[in-house]
Design a protein around this motif. Structure first.
Motif, PDB file in Angstrom:
ATOM      1  N   THR A   1       3.318  12.156 -29.337  1.00  0.00           N
ATOM      2  CA  THR A   1       3.479  12.597 -27.846  1.00  0.00           C
ATOM      3  C   THR A   1       4.993  13.017 -27.845  1.00  0.00           C
TER       4      THR A   1
ATOM      5  N   ALA B   1      -2.421   3.471 -13.929  1.00  0.00           N
ATOM      6  CA  ALA B   1      -3.533   4.130 -14.162  1.00  0.00           C
ATOM      7  C   ALA B   1      -4.720   3.203 -14.004  1.00  0.00           C
TER       8      ALA B   1
ATOM      9  N   ASN C   1       0.345   1.036 -21.223  1.00  0.00           N
ATOM     10  CA  ASN C   1      -0.435   2.200 -21.101  1.00  0.00           C
ATOM     11  C   ASN C   1       0.629   3.404 -21.122  1.00  0.00           C
TER      12      ASN C   1
ATOM     13  N   SER D   1       0.129   6.306 -20.141  1.00  0.00           N
ATOM     14  CA  SER D   1      -0.103   7.023 -19.317  1.00  0.00           C
ATOM     15  C   SER D   1       0.948   6.395 -17.678  1.00  0.00           C
ATOM     16  N   ASP D   2       1.268   5.393 -17.912  1.00  0.00           N
ATOM     17  CA  ASP D   2       2.162   4.899 -17.013  1.00  0.00           C
ATOM     18  C   ASP D   2       3.652   5.163 -17.240  1.00  0.00           C
TER      19      ASP D   2
ATOM     20  N   PRO E   1       3.993   9.536 -16.833  1.00  0.00           N
ATOM     21  CA  PRO E   1       2.858  10.255 -15.910  1.00  0.00           C
ATOM     22  C   PRO E   1       2.343  11.509 -16.336  1.00  0.00           C
TER      23      PRO E   1
ATOM     24  N   LEU F   1       1.673  12.793 -18.928  1.00  0.00           N
ATOM     25  CA  LEU F   1       0.645  12.599 -19.890  1.00  0.00           C
ATOM     26  C   LEU F   1      -0.451  12.047 -19.585  1.00  0.00           C
ATOM     27  N   ALA F   2      -0.555  11.565 -18.205  1.00  0.00           N
ATOM     28  CA  ALA F   2      -1.698  10.505 -17.713  1.00  0.00           C
ATOM     29  C   ALA F   2      -2.986  11.363 -17.914  1.00  0.00           C
ATOM     30  N   ARG F   3      -3.073  12.606 -17.644  1.00  0.00           N
ATOM     31  CA  ARG F   3      -4.507  13.347 -17.484  1.00  0.00           C
ATOM     32  C   ARG F   3      -5.053  13.454 -18.940  1.00  0.00           C
TER      33      ARG F   3
ATOM     34  N   ASP G   1      -5.286  10.748 -20.849  1.00  0.00           N
ATOM     35  CA  ASP G   1      -5.782   9.257 -21.000  1.00  0.00           C
ATOM     36  C   ASP G   1      -5.621   9.014 -22.660  1.00  0.00           C
TER      37      ASP G   1
ATOM     38  N   GLU H   1      -8.297   4.424 -18.959  1.00  0.00           N
ATOM     39  CA  GLU H   1      -8.873   4.944 -17.772  1.00  0.00           C
ATOM     40  C   GLU H   1     -10.416   4.836 -17.901  1.00  0.00           C
TER      41      GLU H   1
END
Length: 521
Positions: free
Chosen positions: A28, A123, A237, A239-240, A243, A245-247, A249, A254
């Motif tokens: 990522t 998340a 995580n 995602s934290d 943020p 990239l949080a969607r 997961d 999550e």
């Protein structure tokens, strides 16, 4: 007392142990570069504004992530000696601000308390706590104030807690019997107290809903779910940290949390169903669950509780009231064993107040000032949440002459503040007598001593923690003497985690010290 955020959860040992995390980060980096550029643009102080706090240099995109030490509380205290009492860290695309002095804590927790009353919800916490429908993670506002009122003024007040005294007393008796059967043998003190703490909380929440073997089965299942829930909350995580990239997961945190919550829901719904059945049969109960259900049915416009609120508050109670209490008991016992003169003085005080032929009762606690001082000194040296639950400003503001941007994560290093030699004489020495002065309380009004936090988001369960922890400690040292197994050394060093723990769990051998056999039944 109680559980916390991505920064607190960044135990680097866990990070490196997660075999998928490193690959996910590498995969990522390209996407994150865009986030990094945006972060630099939006957080760069304007010419007319005050600068951001100083801090150690970091890598592009990852910031300071790879330089973090697993023992974050001591690592951050070391950084403060270099960069000052307020400094910044870049954690991925997140900006973290760390405060390490009582004056800086006062600015955040008192002078600008309203601005810093929000949380930065992870998340996992959002998925696990019903979207933040609880007192720990709910954003500051009318809903949070309603939940706080329910907890402090209704559910955790002295009257309600006193009505559940018999539940806590039963668990104390079970512990006595357990230790009686283990006399002369090593006992894992913390491990047993975690189990006991969970039993106390589950019984206080819904102890009257089911009975006998059925209750034991449900309690065992729930305890296992809680352990898994806590482990998932503590997992670092992506995602934290990013943020944007949080969607996606990317680690599936999550998804796994939603599966776990569905299982917890099964336990909650089972207990709620049993309670509805009991009420239809005119059976009375007075535990937390019944209180919340009654409040929900009242349909008070000022307290419009939903099912998610009920479940979220119950989950708060079990998460904050079990492991935090057990770790405080474990550290207190270890500190007293390390200084036998402290243990002896506590036992002498108990003999004078309780007597050699009586059990310790919660009614004795307020007559035991030295024991109370021992607990306060333990929480000074070993606060269960050394960085508290982090705050997040609702608007850009200034602390210590530096700009603190809206939405940043703000951590108060209570562990460092409570060991500050400029405020404490011989700060590393375990000396309960320093707390015999009545001015030292848990209210958070003195910013040199903040084991439960301060301001609007101070821990809601202080009274319950005092009753539970002090009564268990008093019972353990009144009825038993404690020694370290032959050939072993007592190690009171700490391990940073979701809740601070002893790096080497306390193992001790109990010996009955009173002659009346009826006290051990």
């Amino acid at each position: 007392m109680f559980s916390q955020t991505s920064f607190q959860n960044l135990n680097m040992n866990n990070w490196h142990d997660n075999e998928t995390t490193t690959n996910l980060i590498i995969a990522t980096l390209a996407i994150s570069a865009i986030t990094w550029c945006a972060w630099l643009f939006f957080l760069k102080p304007k010419a007319h504004s005050r600068p951001l706090p100083p801090g150690p240099p970091g890598l592009p995109i990852l910031g300071n992530l790879l330089s973090l030490d697993p023992e974050l509380h001591t690592y951050l205290a070391g950084l403060a000696r270099t960069h000052g009492p307020v400094f910044k860290l870049r954690l991925g695309s997140k900006l973290a601000i760390v405060l390490t002095s009582s004056s800086m804590a006062r600015q955040v927790l008192k002078d600008q308390d309203t601005i810093f009353a929000n949380r930065d919800v992870t998340a996992a916490a959002r998925a696990g706590f019903y979207g933040g429908s609880d007192i720990i993670w709910s954003p500051y506002g009318p809903e949070w104030r309603m939940l706080r009122k329910v907890c402090v003024l209704k559910m955790l007040n002295t009257t309600t807690l006193d009505s559940l005294h018999h539940i806590r007393r039963n668990e104390v008796r079970k512990t006595i019997v357990y230790l009686r059967n283990r006399v002369g043998s090593p006992v894992k003190v913390g491990e047993h107290m975690i189990s006991t703490g969970l039993n106390v909380m589950t019984n206080m929440m819904w102890g009257g809903a089911v009975e006998g073997a059925e209750m034991e089965n449900w309690a065992a299942e729930f305890n296992a779910l809680v352990a898994e829930f806590a482990e998932l909350l503590a997992q670092p995580n992506v995602s934290d940290l990013f943020p944007g990239l949080a969607r996606f997961d990317l680690q599936g945190v999550e998804k796994r949390m939603r599966v776990l919550v569905s299982r917890l829901d099964g336990v909650f719904e089972k207990m709620i169903g049993e309670r509805v059945k009991m009420k239809a049969e005119n059976h009375q109960s007075s535990d937390f669950l019944q209180f919340l259900l009654d409040l929900k049915e009242e349909r008070d416009p000022k307290m419009q509780l939903t099912n998610d609120h009920v479940k979220g508050l119950l989950l708060d109670m079990i998460m904050a009231g079990s492991e935090t209490s057990s770790t405080t008991i474990e550290f207190t016992m270890a500190e007293m064993m390390k200084k036998p003169e402290v243990m002896k003085r506590v036992q002498e005080e108990l003999e004078g107040v309780v007597g050699k032929d009586n059990m310790v009762e919660e009614s004795h606690i307020h007559k035991l000032p030295y024991l109370q001082a021992v607990m306060k000194e333990t929480l000074r040296l070993h606060p269960v949440a050394p960085l508290l639950v982090p705050h997040s400003p609702s608007e850009t503001t200034t602390v210590g002459g530096y700009t603190i941007p809206k939405g940043s994560q703000v951590f108060v290093n209570v562990w460092a503040i409570q060991r500050d030699p400029s405020n404490w004489e011989k700060p590393l020495e375990f000396d309960p007598t320093r707390f015999l002065d009545a001015k030292w309380e848990y209210s958070g009004s003195d910013f040199n001593y903040l084991p439960f936090g301060s301001g609007r988001r101070i821990c809601a369960g202080i009274t319950m923690a005092e009753k539970t922890v002090l009564c268990f400690i008093a019972t353990l040292v009144h009825l038993f003497d404690w020694t370290v197994p032959q050939g072993e050394e007592l190690d009171i060093s700490e391990k940073f985690s979701l809740v601070i723990r002893m790096k080497t769990p306390l193992v001790a051998i109990p010996t009955a010290r009173l002659s009346n056999p009826d006290l051990y039944k």
